[in-house]
Design a protein around this motif. Sequence first.
Motif, PDB file in Angstrom:
ATOM      1  N   GLN A 188      73.764 -22.115  27.013  1.00  0.00           N
ATOM      2  CA  GLN A 188      72.944 -23.225  27.478  1.00  0.00           C
ATOM      3  C   GLN A 188      73.337 -24.538  26.816  1.00  0.00           C
ATOM      4  OE1 GLN A 188      68.903 -21.974  26.773  1.00  0.00           O
ATOM      5  NE2 GLN A 188      68.864 -20.586  28.523  1.00  0.00           N
ATOM      6  N   GLU A 189      73.657 -24.467  25.514  1.00  0.00           N
ATOM      7  CA  GLU A 189      74.071 -25.681  24.806  1.00  0.00           C
ATOM      8  C   GLU A 189      75.406 -26.185  25.339  1.00  0.00           C
ATOM      9  OE1 GLU A 189      74.022 -28.874  22.204  1.00  0.00           O
ATOM     10  OE2 GLU A 189      72.428 -27.476  22.816  1.00  0.00           O
ATOM     11  N   ASN A 190      76.349 -25.266  25.564  1.00  0.00           N
ATOM     12  CA  ASN A 190      77.644 -25.669  26.130  1.00  0.00           C
ATOM     13  C   ASN A 190      77.477 -26.254  27.524  1.00  0.00           C
ATOM     14  OD1 ASN A 190      78.955 -24.766  23.831  1.00  0.00           O
ATOM     15  ND2 ASN A 190      79.358 -22.728  24.668  1.00  0.00           N
ATOM     16  N   GLN A 191      76.580 -25.683  28.296  1.00  0.00           N
ATOM     17  CA  GLN A 191      76.338 -26.206  29.629  1.00  0.00           C
ATOM     18  C   GLN A 191      75.734 -27.605  29.570  1.00  0.00           C
ATOM     19  OE1 GLN A 191      73.781 -23.741  31.996  1.00  0.00           O
ATOM     20  NE2 GLN A 191      73.934 -25.023  33.814  1.00  0.00           N
ATOM     21  N   ARG A 192      74.811 -27.818  28.611  1.00  0.00           N
ATOM     22  CA  ARG A 192      74.202 -29.135  28.465  1.00  0.00           C
ATOM     23  C   ARG A 192      75.238 -30.179  28.059  1.00  0.00           C
ATOM     24  NH1 ARG A 192      72.602 -32.574  24.925  1.00  0.00           N
ATOM     25  NH2 ARG A 192      73.402 -31.300  23.215  1.00  0.00           N
ATOM     26  N   VAL A 193      76.125 -29.805  27.111  1.00  0.00           N
ATOM     27  CA  VAL A 193      77.175 -30.729  26.676  1.00  0.00           C
ATOM     28  C   VAL A 193      78.120 -31.043  27.823  1.00  0.00           C
ATOM     29  CG1 VAL A 193      79.161 -30.980  25.145  1.00  0.00           C
ATOM     30  CG2 VAL A 193      77.038 -30.008  24.270  1.00  0.00           C
ATOM     31  N   LEU A 194      78.483 -30.019  28.593  1.00  0.00           N
ATOM     32  CA  LEU A 194      79.379 -30.224  29.728  1.00  0.00           C
ATOM     33  C   LEU A 194      78.737 -31.126  30.779  1.00  0.00           C
ATOM     34  CD1 LEU A 194      82.032 -29.547  31.118  1.00  0.00           C
ATOM     35  CD2 LEU A 194      80.945 -27.512  32.074  1.00  0.00           C
ATOM     36  N   GLU A 195      77.462 -30.911  31.077  1.00  0.00           N
ATOM     37  CA  GLU A 195      76.767 -31.755  32.048  1.00  0.00           C
ATOM     38  C   GLU A 195      76.692 -33.201  31.571  1.00  0.00           C
ATOM     39  OE1 GLU A 195      73.015 -29.887  32.540  1.00  0.00           O
ATOM     40  OE2 GLU A 195      73.756 -28.356  33.938  1.00  0.00           O
ATOM     41  N   GLN A 196      76.483 -33.405  30.256  1.00  0.00           N
ATOM     42  CA  GLN A 196      76.442 -34.760  29.721  1.00  0.00           C
ATOM     43  C   GLN A 196      77.802 -35.443  29.830  1.00  0.00           C
ATOM     44  OE1 GLN A 196      73.663 -36.322  28.702  1.00  0.00           O
ATOM     45  NE2 GLN A 196      74.918 -38.175  28.516  1.00  0.00           N
ATOM     46  N   LYS A 197      78.878 -34.677  29.573  1.00  0.00           N
ATOM     47  CA  LYS A 197      80.222 -35.245  29.706  1.00  0.00           C
ATOM     48  C   LYS A 197      80.512 -35.637  31.148  1.00  0.00           C
ATOM     49  CE  LYS A 197      82.426 -32.915  25.783  1.00  0.00           C
ATOM     50  NZ  LYS A 197      83.492 -31.960  25.361  1.00  0.00           N
ATOM     51  N   VAL A 198      80.119 -34.767  32.073  1.00  0.00           N
ATOM     52  CA  VAL A 198      80.327 -35.071  33.497  1.00  0.00           C
ATOM     53  C   VAL A 198      79.546 -36.322  33.892  1.00  0.00           C
ATOM     54  CG1 VAL A 198      79.919 -34.250  35.844  1.00  0.00           C
ATOM     55  CG2 VAL A 198      80.828 -32.693  34.118  1.00  0.00           C
ATOM     56  N   LEU A 199      78.307 -36.454  33.394  1.00  0.00           N
ATOM     57  CA  LEU A 199      77.500 -37.630  33.706  1.00  0.00           C
ATOM     58  C   LEU A 199      78.127 -38.892  33.136  1.00  0.00           C
ATOM     59  CD1 LEU A 199      74.903 -38.838  34.857  1.00  0.00           C
ATOM     60  CD2 LEU A 199      73.770 -38.297  32.683  1.00  0.00           C
ATOM     61  N   ASP A 200      78.615 -38.818  31.897  1.00  0.00           N
ATOM     62  CA  ASP A 200      79.241 -39.995  31.276  1.00  0.00           C
ATOM     63  C   ASP A 200      80.495 -40.415  32.039  1.00  0.00           C
ATOM     64  OD1 ASP A 200      77.270 -39.975  29.365  1.00  0.00           O
ATOM     65  OD2 ASP A 200      78.480 -38.882  27.875  1.00  0.00           O
ATOM     66  N   ARG A 201      81.309 -39.452  32.424  1.00  0.00           N
ATOM     67  CA  ARG A 201      82.531 -39.783  33.160  1.00  0.00           C
ATOM     68  C   ARG A 201      82.215 -40.313  34.549  1.00  0.00           C
ATOM     69  NH1 ARG A 201      86.940 -35.020  31.644  1.00  0.00           N
ATOM     70  NH2 ARG A 201      86.948 -35.426  29.372  1.00  0.00           N
ATOM     71  N   THR A 202      81.145 -39.797  35.160  1.00  0.00           N
ATOM     72  CA  THR A 202      80.740 -40.305  36.478  1.00  0.00           C
ATOM     73  C   THR A 202      80.314 -41.767  36.386  1.00  0.00           C
ATOM     74  OG1 THR A 202      80.000 -38.092  37.133  1.00  0.00           O
ATOM     75  CG2 THR A 202      79.177 -39.949  38.413  1.00  0.00           C
ATOM     76  N   LEU A 203      79.567 -42.081  35.335  1.00  0.00           N
ATOM     77  CA  LEU A 203      79.145 -43.483  35.137  1.00  0.00           C
ATOM     78  C   LEU A 203      80.351 -44.387  34.893  1.00  0.00           C
ATOM     79  CD1 LEU A 203      75.982 -42.975  32.888  1.00  0.00           C
ATOM     80  CD2 LEU A 203      76.046 -43.588  35.302  1.00  0.00           C
ATOM     81  N   LYS A 204      81.303 -43.916  34.089  1.00  0.00           N
ATOM     82  CA  LYS A 204      82.497 -44.715  33.832  1.00  0.00           C
ATOM     83  C   LYS A 204      83.306 -44.927  35.113  1.00  0.00           C
ATOM     84  CE  LYS A 204      83.046 -43.437  28.974  1.00  0.00           C
ATOM     85  NZ  LYS A 204      83.908 -42.761  27.961  1.00  0.00           N
TER      86      LYS A 204
END
Length: 239
Positions: A188-204
Amino acid sequence: MNFCLGPVYEKIGRRFGEKNDTIRLANNLVFTLSAGIVFLLILGTVALVKGNKILAYADYSAFFFLAILLLFFYVSRKVEITIFLGVSFTACFYFFLLIYGGINNTSFVWYYTFPLYACFCLGSKKGFSLSFFLGFIALIYFVVDDNFSTAAQYSYDFKIRFLASYLVVSFFAFVSERLREREQQNLQENQRVLEQKVLDRTLKLTEKNKELEISSTTDSLTGIYNRAKLDEILNYEVK
Protein backbone atom coordinates in the motif's frame (compact mmCIF):
# COMPACT_ATOMS: atom_id res chain seq x y z
CA MET A 1 -18.09 -28.74 -12.96
CA ASN A 2 -16.02 -25.58 -12.70
CA PHE A 3 -16.51 -24.12 -9.22
CA CYS A 4 -15.17 -20.59 -8.82
CA LEU A 5 -15.69 -18.06 -6.03
CA GLY A 6 -14.38 -15.14 -8.08
CA PRO A 7 -17.83 -13.77 -9.03
CA VAL A 8 -18.95 -14.07 -5.41
CA TYR A 9 -15.97 -12.03 -4.17
CA GLU A 10 -16.48 -9.43 -6.92
CA LYS A 11 -20.10 -9.06 -5.81
CA ILE A 12 -18.92 -8.57 -2.23
CA GLY A 13 -16.47 -5.90 -3.41
CA ARG A 14 -19.24 -4.00 -5.20
CA ARG A 15 -21.51 -4.32 -2.17
CA PHE A 16 -19.04 -3.17 0.48
CA GLY A 17 -17.03 -0.56 -1.41
CA GLU A 18 -13.51 -0.44 -2.71
CA LYS A 19 -11.49 -0.51 0.52
CA ASN A 20 -9.10 -3.45 0.37
CA ASP A 21 -9.31 -4.17 4.10
CA THR A 22 -13.10 -4.16 4.08
CA ILE A 23 -13.27 -6.40 1.03
CA ARG A 24 -10.73 -8.80 2.57
CA LEU A 25 -12.66 -9.00 5.83
CA ALA A 26 -15.93 -9.54 3.98
CA ASN A 27 -14.41 -12.28 1.84
CA ASN A 28 -12.87 -13.98 4.88
CA LEU A 29 -16.20 -13.79 6.69
CA VAL A 30 -18.20 -15.32 3.86
CA PHE A 31 -15.64 -18.09 3.37
CA THR A 32 -15.32 -19.04 7.07
CA LEU A 33 -19.06 -18.90 7.79
CA SER A 34 -19.90 -20.92 4.68
CA ALA A 35 -17.22 -23.52 5.47
CA GLY A 36 -18.39 -23.71 9.09
CA ILE A 37 -22.00 -24.25 8.04
CA VAL A 38 -21.09 -27.10 5.70
CA PHE A 39 -18.75 -28.84 8.18
CA LEU A 40 -21.19 -28.55 11.08
CA LEU A 41 -23.98 -30.03 9.04
CA ILE A 42 -21.79 -32.99 8.07
CA LEU A 43 -20.34 -33.51 11.55
CA GLY A 44 -23.75 -33.21 13.20
CA THR A 45 -25.15 -35.86 10.89
CA VAL A 46 -22.19 -38.18 11.56
CA ALA A 47 -22.61 -37.73 15.33
CA LEU A 48 -26.33 -38.44 15.05
CA VAL A 49 -25.71 -41.62 13.06
CA LYS A 50 -23.20 -42.79 15.68
CA GLY A 51 -25.76 -42.19 18.42
CA ASN A 52 -24.05 -39.22 20.06
CA LYS A 53 -27.15 -37.05 20.36
CA ILE A 54 -25.60 -34.36 22.57
CA LEU A 55 -22.80 -33.69 20.09
CA ALA A 56 -25.25 -33.84 17.18
CA TYR A 57 -27.58 -31.30 18.79
CA ALA A 58 -24.61 -29.06 19.57
CA ASP A 59 -23.39 -29.22 15.96
CA TYR A 60 -26.85 -28.53 14.58
CA SER A 61 -27.32 -25.60 16.99
CA ALA A 62 -24.01 -24.14 15.86
CA PHE A 63 -25.05 -24.74 12.24
CA PHE A 64 -28.24 -22.70 12.66
CA PHE A 65 -26.41 -19.95 14.53
CA LEU A 66 -23.82 -19.52 11.77
CA ALA A 67 -26.55 -19.59 9.11
CA ILE A 68 -28.43 -16.82 10.92
CA LEU A 69 -25.17 -14.90 11.36
CA LEU A 70 -24.45 -15.14 7.63
CA LEU A 71 -27.96 -13.86 6.87
CA PHE A 72 -27.45 -11.02 9.35
CA PHE A 73 -24.22 -10.12 7.59
CA TYR A 74 -25.86 -9.84 4.16
CA VAL A 75 -28.76 -7.78 5.52
CA SER A 76 -26.87 -5.42 7.85
CA ARG A 77 -23.51 -5.20 6.00
CA LYS A 78 -21.83 -4.88 9.41
CA VAL A 79 -18.56 -6.69 8.81
CA GLU A 80 -16.79 -6.03 12.13
CA ILE A 81 -19.78 -6.91 14.33
CA THR A 82 -20.45 -10.12 12.41
CA ILE A 83 -16.81 -11.16 12.65
CA PHE A 84 -16.77 -10.46 16.40
CA LEU A 85 -19.92 -12.53 16.94
CA GLY A 86 -18.64 -15.37 14.77
CA VAL A 87 -15.22 -15.60 16.42
CA SER A 88 -16.68 -15.27 19.93
CA PHE A 89 -19.22 -18.02 19.26
CA THR A 90 -16.51 -20.25 17.80
CA ALA A 91 -14.38 -19.79 20.93
CA CYS A 92 -17.32 -20.77 23.17
CA PHE A 93 -18.19 -23.74 20.96
CA TYR A 94 -14.61 -25.04 20.93
CA PHE A 95 -14.43 -24.73 24.71
CA PHE A 96 -17.63 -26.76 24.96
CA LEU A 97 -16.07 -29.44 22.76
CA LEU A 98 -13.01 -29.52 25.01
CA ILE A 99 -15.19 -30.01 28.10
CA TYR A 100 -17.57 -32.49 26.52
CA GLY A 101 -14.91 -34.51 24.77
CA GLY A 102 -17.05 -35.67 21.87
CA ILE A 103 -16.45 -39.06 20.32
CA ASN A 104 -13.68 -40.84 22.28
CA ASN A 105 -12.51 -37.50 23.70
CA THR A 106 -11.22 -36.35 20.29
CA SER A 107 -13.14 -33.08 19.90
CA PHE A 108 -10.27 -31.16 21.51
CA VAL A 109 -8.43 -31.22 18.14
CA TRP A 110 -10.68 -28.41 16.90
CA TYR A 111 -8.97 -26.16 19.42
CA TYR A 112 -5.91 -26.09 17.18
CA THR A 113 -7.82 -24.44 14.34
CA PHE A 114 -8.90 -21.48 16.44
CA PRO A 115 -5.62 -19.46 16.34
CA LEU A 116 -5.56 -19.69 12.55
CA TYR A 117 -9.22 -18.69 12.33
CA ALA A 118 -8.90 -15.83 14.84
CA CYS A 119 -5.79 -14.33 13.21
CA PHE A 120 -7.33 -14.84 9.77
CA CYS A 121 -10.43 -12.81 10.68
CA LEU A 122 -9.29 -10.41 13.42
CA GLY A 123 -5.70 -9.73 12.44
CA SER A 124 -2.48 -10.79 14.13
CA LYS A 125 -2.71 -8.87 17.42
CA LYS A 126 -6.40 -9.34 18.23
CA GLY A 127 -6.37 -12.91 16.95
CA PHE A 128 -3.36 -13.90 19.04
CA SER A 129 -4.77 -12.18 22.14
CA LEU A 130 -8.05 -14.06 21.83
CA SER A 131 -6.23 -17.33 21.13
CA PHE A 132 -4.06 -16.84 24.21
CA PHE A 133 -7.16 -16.09 26.28
CA LEU A 134 -8.85 -19.28 25.06
CA GLY A 135 -5.74 -21.25 25.97
CA PHE A 136 -5.77 -19.65 29.43
CA ILE A 137 -9.41 -20.72 29.87
CA ALA A 138 -8.40 -24.27 28.93
CA LEU A 139 -5.63 -24.12 31.53
CA ILE A 140 -8.11 -23.10 34.23
CA TYR A 141 -10.42 -25.95 33.22
CA PHE A 142 -7.57 -28.46 33.36
CA VAL A 143 -6.84 -27.37 36.92
CA VAL A 144 -10.42 -27.88 38.15
CA ASP A 145 -11.70 -30.62 35.79
CA ASP A 146 -11.43 -33.29 38.50
CA ASN A 147 -14.41 -31.64 40.20
CA PHE A 148 -16.66 -32.40 37.21
CA SER A 149 -17.28 -36.12 36.91
CA THR A 150 -19.53 -35.78 33.85
CA ALA A 151 -16.98 -33.81 31.83
CA ALA A 152 -14.19 -35.25 29.72
CA GLN A 153 -11.17 -36.36 31.72
CA TYR A 154 -7.65 -35.83 30.41
CA SER A 155 -4.35 -37.07 31.75
CA TYR A 156 -1.70 -34.76 33.17
CA ASP A 157 0.69 -35.50 30.28
CA PHE A 158 -2.01 -34.75 27.77
CA LYS A 159 -2.79 -31.38 29.39
CA ILE A 160 0.84 -30.28 29.28
CA ARG A 161 1.35 -31.36 25.67
CA PHE A 162 -1.96 -29.91 24.55
CA LEU A 163 -1.29 -26.48 26.05
CA ALA A 164 2.28 -26.39 24.74
CA SER A 165 1.30 -27.40 21.20
CA TYR A 166 -1.65 -24.97 21.24
CA LEU A 167 0.68 -22.09 22.15
CA VAL A 168 3.04 -23.09 19.33
CA VAL A 169 0.19 -23.08 16.81
CA SER A 170 -0.98 -19.71 18.15
CA PHE A 171 2.52 -18.28 17.81
CA PHE A 172 2.95 -19.46 14.21
CA ALA A 173 -0.52 -18.18 13.32
CA PHE A 174 0.43 -14.79 14.77
CA VAL A 175 3.75 -14.64 12.90
CA SER A 176 2.20 -15.71 9.61
CA GLU A 177 -0.58 -13.13 9.78
CA ARG A 178 1.83 -10.44 11.00
CA LEU A 179 4.11 -11.00 8.01
CA ARG A 180 1.13 -10.83 5.67
CA GLU A 181 -0.01 -7.56 7.25
CA ARG A 182 3.45 -6.00 6.89
CA GLU A 183 3.66 -7.09 3.28
CA GLN A 184 0.24 -5.57 2.67
CA GLN A 185 1.32 -2.33 4.33
CA ASN A 186 4.46 -2.19 2.19
CA LEU A 187 2.42 -2.76 -0.96
CA GLN A 188 0.00 0.00 0.00
CA GLU A 189 2.85 2.39 0.80
CA ASN A 190 4.57 1.63 -2.51
CA GLN A 191 1.31 2.15 -4.33
CA ARG A 192 0.79 5.50 -2.58
CA VAL A 193 4.32 6.64 -3.49
CA LEU A 194 3.83 5.52 -7.09
CA GLU A 195 0.49 7.34 -7.35
CA GLN A 196 2.09 10.51 -5.96
CA LYS A 197 4.91 10.29 -8.50
CA VAL A 198 2.42 9.84 -11.33
CA LEU A 199 0.43 12.85 -10.08
CA ASP A 200 3.56 15.02 -9.85
CA ARG A 201 4.68 14.08 -13.35
CA THR A 202 1.18 14.69 -14.71
CA LEU A 203 1.20 18.19 -13.23
CA LYS A 204 4.65 18.87 -14.68
CA LEU A 205 3.54 17.63 -18.12
CA THR A 206 0.43 19.83 -17.93
CA GLU A 207 2.53 22.88 -17.10
CA LYS A 208 5.01 22.02 -19.86
CA ASN A 209 2.19 21.65 -22.40
CA LYS A 210 0.86 25.06 -21.43
CA GLU A 211 4.32 26.57 -21.91
CA LEU A 212 4.66 24.91 -25.30
CA GLU A 213 1.23 26.13 -26.34
CA ILE A 214 2.07 29.69 -25.33
CA SER A 215 5.47 29.63 -27.05
CA SER A 216 3.93 28.24 -30.25
CA THR A 217 1.25 30.97 -30.49
CA THR A 218 3.04 34.12 -29.28
CA ASP A 219 6.05 36.15 -30.32
CA SER A 220 8.90 35.76 -27.86
CA LEU A 221 9.96 39.40 -28.19
CA THR A 222 6.65 41.29 -28.07
CA GLY A 223 4.53 38.71 -26.29
CA ILE A 224 1.64 39.14 -28.77
CA TYR A 225 0.07 36.43 -30.96
CA ASN A 226 2.16 35.33 -33.93
CA ARG A 227 1.06 34.88 -37.54
CA ALA A 228 -0.11 31.27 -37.05
CA LYS A 229 -2.34 32.23 -34.13
CA LEU A 230 -3.72 35.25 -35.97
CA ASP A 231 -4.60 33.09 -38.99
CA GLU A 232 -6.39 30.64 -36.64
CA ILE A 233 -8.41 33.47 -35.08
CA LEU A 234 -9.26 35.05 -38.45
CA ASN A 235 -10.42 31.70 -39.87
CA TYR A 236 -12.60 31.22 -36.82
CA GLU A 237 -14.13 34.68 -37.15
CA VAL A 238 -14.75 34.18 -40.89
CA LYS A 239 -16.61 30.95 -40.20
